[in-house]
Motif scaffolding. Structure first.
Motif, PDB file in Angstrom:
ATOM      1  N   GLY A  97     -16.382 -19.147 107.410  1.00  0.00           N
ATOM      2  CA  GLY A  97     -17.037 -19.024 108.717  1.00  0.00           C
ATOM      3  C   GLY A  97     -18.516 -18.713 108.583  1.00  0.00           C
ATOM      4  O   GLY A  97     -19.342 -19.213 109.351  1.00  0.00           O
ATOM      5  N   VAL A  98     -18.864 -17.882 107.592  1.00  0.00           N
ATOM      6  CA  VAL A  98     -20.273 -17.580 107.341  1.00  0.00           C
ATOM      7  C   VAL A  98     -21.006 -18.839 106.877  1.00  0.00           C
ATOM      8  O   VAL A  98     -22.150 -19.089 107.270  1.00  0.00           O
ATOM      9  N   ARG A  99     -20.350 -19.639 106.052  1.00  0.00           N
ATOM     10  CA  ARG A  99     -20.960 -20.889 105.579  1.00  0.00           C
ATOM     11  C   ARG A  99     -21.301 -21.815 106.755  1.00  0.00           C
ATOM     12  O   ARG A  99     -22.321 -22.509 106.722  1.00  0.00           O
ATOM     13  N   GLN A 100     -20.456 -21.821 107.766  1.00  0.00           N
ATOM     14  CA  GLN A 100     -20.741 -22.663 108.934  1.00  0.00           C
ATOM     15  C   GLN A 100     -21.991 -22.172 109.670  1.00  0.00           C
ATOM     16  O   GLN A 100     -22.747 -22.974 110.230  1.00  0.00           O
ATOM     17  N   PHE A 128     -25.059 -12.416 102.575  1.00  0.00           N
ATOM     18  CA  PHE A 128     -24.083 -13.432 102.159  1.00  0.00           C
ATOM     19  C   PHE A 128     -23.970 -13.474 100.637  1.00  0.00           C
ATOM     20  O   PHE A 128     -22.860 -13.552 100.093  1.00  0.00           O
ATOM     21  N   VAL A 129     -25.104 -13.425  99.937  1.00  0.00           N
ATOM     22  CA  VAL A 129     -25.083 -13.406  98.473  1.00  0.00           C
ATOM     23  C   VAL A 129     -24.326 -12.182  97.973  1.00  0.00           C
ATOM     24  O   VAL A 129     -23.524 -12.268  97.022  1.00  0.00           O
ATOM     25  N   GLU A 130     -24.534 -11.056  98.611  1.00  0.00           N
ATOM     26  CA  GLU A 130     -23.828  -9.840  98.217  1.00  0.00           C
ATOM     27  C   GLU A 130     -22.318 -10.000  98.389  1.00  0.00           C
ATOM     28  O   GLU A 130     -21.535  -9.631  97.497  1.00  0.00           O
ATOM     29  N   ALA A 151     -24.148 -24.513  95.316  1.00  0.00           N
ATOM     30  CA  ALA A 151     -23.168 -25.595  95.334  1.00  0.00           C
ATOM     31  C   ALA A 151     -22.176 -25.429  96.489  1.00  0.00           C
ATOM     32  O   ALA A 151     -21.607 -26.419  96.971  1.00  0.00           O
ATOM     33  N   ARG A 152     -21.972 -24.191  96.938  1.00  0.00           N
ATOM     34  CA  ARG A 152     -21.075 -23.942  98.070  1.00  0.00           C
ATOM     35  C   ARG A 152     -21.744 -24.212  99.411  1.00  0.00           C
ATOM     36  O   ARG A 152     -21.075 -24.192 100.449  1.00  0.00           O
ATOM     37  N   LEU A 153     -23.044 -24.417  99.388  1.00  0.00           N
ATOM     38  CA  LEU A 153     -23.800 -24.590 100.630  1.00  0.00           C
ATOM     39  C   LEU A 153     -24.271 -26.029 100.794  1.00  0.00           C
ATOM     40  O   LEU A 153     -25.379 -26.286 101.262  1.00  0.00           O
ATOM     41  N   VAL A 154     -23.428 -26.956 100.387  1.00  0.00           N
ATOM     42  CA  VAL A 154     -23.678 -28.380 100.605  1.00  0.00           C
ATOM     43  C   VAL A 154     -22.669 -28.851 101.644  1.00  0.00           C
ATOM     44  O   VAL A 154     -21.456 -28.719 101.452  1.00  0.00           O
ATOM     45  N   PHE A 155     -23.163 -29.391 102.739  1.00  0.00           N
ATOM     46  CA  PHE A 155     -22.307 -29.749 103.873  1.00  0.00           C
ATOM     47  C   PHE A 155     -22.419 -31.243 104.159  1.00  0.00           C
ATOM     48  O   PHE A 155     -23.373 -31.901 103.757  1.00  0.00           O
ATOM     49  N   LEU A 156     -21.441 -31.742 104.877  1.00  0.00           N
ATOM     50  CA  LEU A 156     -21.464 -33.118 105.353  1.00  0.00           C
ATOM     51  C   LEU A 156     -21.677 -33.106 106.853  1.00  0.00           C
ATOM     52  O   LEU A 156     -21.058 -32.321 107.577  1.00  0.00           O
ATOM     53  N   ALA A 177     -27.893 -29.846 102.630  1.00  0.00           N
ATOM     54  CA  ALA A 177     -27.824 -28.747 101.671  1.00  0.00           C
ATOM     55  C   ALA A 177     -28.763 -27.616 102.082  1.00  0.00           C
ATOM     56  O   ALA A 177     -29.873 -27.862 102.570  1.00  0.00           O
ATOM     57  N   PHE A 178     -28.293 -26.394 101.881  1.00  0.00           N
ATOM     58  CA  PHE A 178     -29.137 -25.210 102.054  1.00  0.00           C
ATOM     59  C   PHE A 178     -29.310 -24.571 100.683  1.00  0.00           C
ATOM     60  O   PHE A 178     -28.336 -24.351  99.969  1.00  0.00           O
ATOM     61  N   GLN A 179     -30.539 -24.264 100.320  1.00  0.00           N
ATOM     62  CA  GLN A 179     -30.841 -23.694  99.020  1.00  0.00           C
ATOM     63  C   GLN A 179     -31.237 -22.227  99.168  1.00  0.00           C
ATOM     64  O   GLN A 179     -32.231 -21.911  99.831  1.00  0.00           O
ATOM     65  N   VAL A 180     -30.443 -21.340  98.560  1.00  0.00           N
ATOM     66  CA  VAL A 180     -30.797 -19.920  98.522  1.00  0.00           C
ATOM     67  C   VAL A 180     -31.964 -19.748  97.556  1.00  0.00           C
ATOM     68  O   VAL A 180     -31.930 -20.259  96.430  1.00  0.00           O
ATOM     69  N   THR A 181     -32.996 -19.049  97.984  1.00  0.00           N
ATOM     70  CA  THR A 181     -34.163 -18.854  97.125  1.00  0.00           C
ATOM     71  C   THR A 181     -33.834 -17.849  96.019  1.00  0.00           C
ATOM     72  O   THR A 181     -32.970 -16.981  96.182  1.00  0.00           O
ATOM     73  N   PRO A 182     -34.506 -17.943  94.874  1.00  0.00           N
ATOM     74  CA  PRO A 182     -34.267 -16.965  93.796  1.00  0.00           C
ATOM     75  C   PRO A 182     -34.477 -15.522  94.231  1.00  0.00           C
ATOM     76  O   PRO A 182     -33.746 -14.625  93.791  1.00  0.00           O
ATOM     77  N   THR A 183     -35.454 -15.285  95.108  1.00  0.00           N
ATOM     78  CA  THR A 183     -35.696 -13.919  95.574  1.00  0.00           C
ATOM     79  C   THR A 183     -34.523 -13.392  96.384  1.00  0.00           C
ATOM     80  O   THR A 183     -34.078 -12.247  96.182  1.00  0.00           O
ATOM     81  N   ASP A 184     -33.994 -14.198  97.298  1.00  0.00           N
ATOM     82  CA  ASP A 184     -32.835 -13.778  98.081  1.00  0.00           C
ATOM     83  C   ASP A 184     -31.630 -13.531  97.181  1.00  0.00           C
ATOM     84  O   ASP A 184     -30.827 -12.609  97.418  1.00  0.00           O
ATOM     85  N   TYR A 185     -31.489 -14.342  96.155  1.00  0.00           N
ATOM     86  CA  TYR A 185     -30.377 -14.156  95.205  1.00  0.00           C
ATOM     87  C   TYR A 185     -30.514 -12.816  94.480  1.00  0.00           C
ATOM     88  O   TYR A 185     -29.546 -12.051  94.384  1.00  0.00           O
TER      89      TYR A 185
END
Length: 288
Positions: A97-100, A128-130, A151-156, A177-185
């Motif tokens: 649900g968060v991914r949506q 979300f990363v946490e 890889a989990r944040l690639v949607f159709l 696709a949504f890309q998490v930035t290195p800083t957020d990670y």
């Protein structure tokens, strides 16, 4: 009477002439290229402001649902839970649900510069990363990588039929696709250490004396990784290094107490002993 009538007519004429002059100025202003440019700027700013507010709301929703997932995952180590697999399966549903919600962020950012709106949604992405990294640790006892999260944040999504390229689908579906930035990670992983510290305390209270030693080694490896970054990384990362040291110190203190006094303290009292012990740490320690 004639004087009053003349004054009244003069005022009406002056008012009519003023109105005509204003109308002419209005016509000139509306046709002015500069006025037209400023109106286009106003419209663009209004659109961006509305988009920013939508992203803030999405980030708030992501934060709330991610926190609920983390609270749920803490039940895995509870002896009252009959099956950890059921809790993990429920956490998968919540994270989906968060991914949506993150997909909606990706749709809002389509064709936009991510860093212009980054401040609006970064709190939710960090949470979300946490949550994802906490679930991954419970399952695999390892740290999830940034590549695995992305890889989990690639949607159709539905796209135009004439779309071509590797992201185009024969049935009109396209990858988004949504890309998490290195800083957020990094910030999300830093927050993860606090949850692992709580997991350690709960494990000891449930009579599990193996998990604290595993967590101690794992947190030490994370701490060493953050130490390599130091002050060369973003300010937020170096600031959270203090909290990371506190979490590591409490876990190491728990392991020390288990090793030295574990046989003296009843198991049901160990959690209270660890929770009440504070580790004084210099916030400037290790900062070059």
């Amino acid at each position: 009477m004639s004087t009053k009538d003349g004054s009244s007519r003069k005022r009406k004429q002056d008012s009519a002439q003023t109105q005509k002059a204003d109308d002419r100025d209005s016509d000139v202003n509306s046709l002015s290229p500069m006025i037209a440019s400023f109106k286009s700027f106003q419209l663009e700013l209004d659109i961006r402001h509305d988009k920013y507010e939508r992203l803030v709301k999405l980030s708030r929703d992501i934060t709330i649902e991610s926190k609920r997932t983390i609270f749920l995952l803490h039940r895995v180590i509870s002896p009252s839970v009959p099956s950890a697999e059921e809790v993990l399966a429920e956490s998968d549903v919540k994270l989906d649900g968060v991914r949506q919600k993150i997909k909606q962020i990706a749709e809002e950012l389509l064709g936009e510069d991510l860093y212009q709106f980054h401040k609006a949604f970064t709190p939710g992405i960090q949470e979300f990363v946490e949550a994802v990294s906490f679930q991954h640790y419970i399952k695999h006892r390892t740290l999830i990588s940034l590549e695995d999260i992305n890889a989990r944040l690639v949607f159709l999504q539905e796209g135009k039929s004439e779309a071509t390229g590797p992201s185009a689908d024969p049935q009109g579906m396209q990858e988004l696709a949504f890309q998490v930035t290195p800083t957020d990670y990094l910030l999300g992983v830093a927050d993860l250490t606090g949850e692992l510290m709580r997991m350690c305390i709960s494990s000891v209270g449930n009579g599990d004396i193996d998990t604290p030693y595993q967590l101690s080694q794992f947190l030490r490896e994370i701490h060493d990784g953050f130490s390599y970054i130091g002050n060369t990384g973003p300010y937020e990362v170096s600031k959270k290094l203090h909290t990371l040291r506190q979490s590591l110190g409490k876990v190491e203190d728990a392991c020390y107490t288990l090793r030295v006094r574990g046989s003296e303290i009843p198991k049901h009292m160990l959690a209270d002993v660890f929770a009440s012990r504070a580790v004084p740490i210099d916030p400037d320690e290790g900062v070059a």
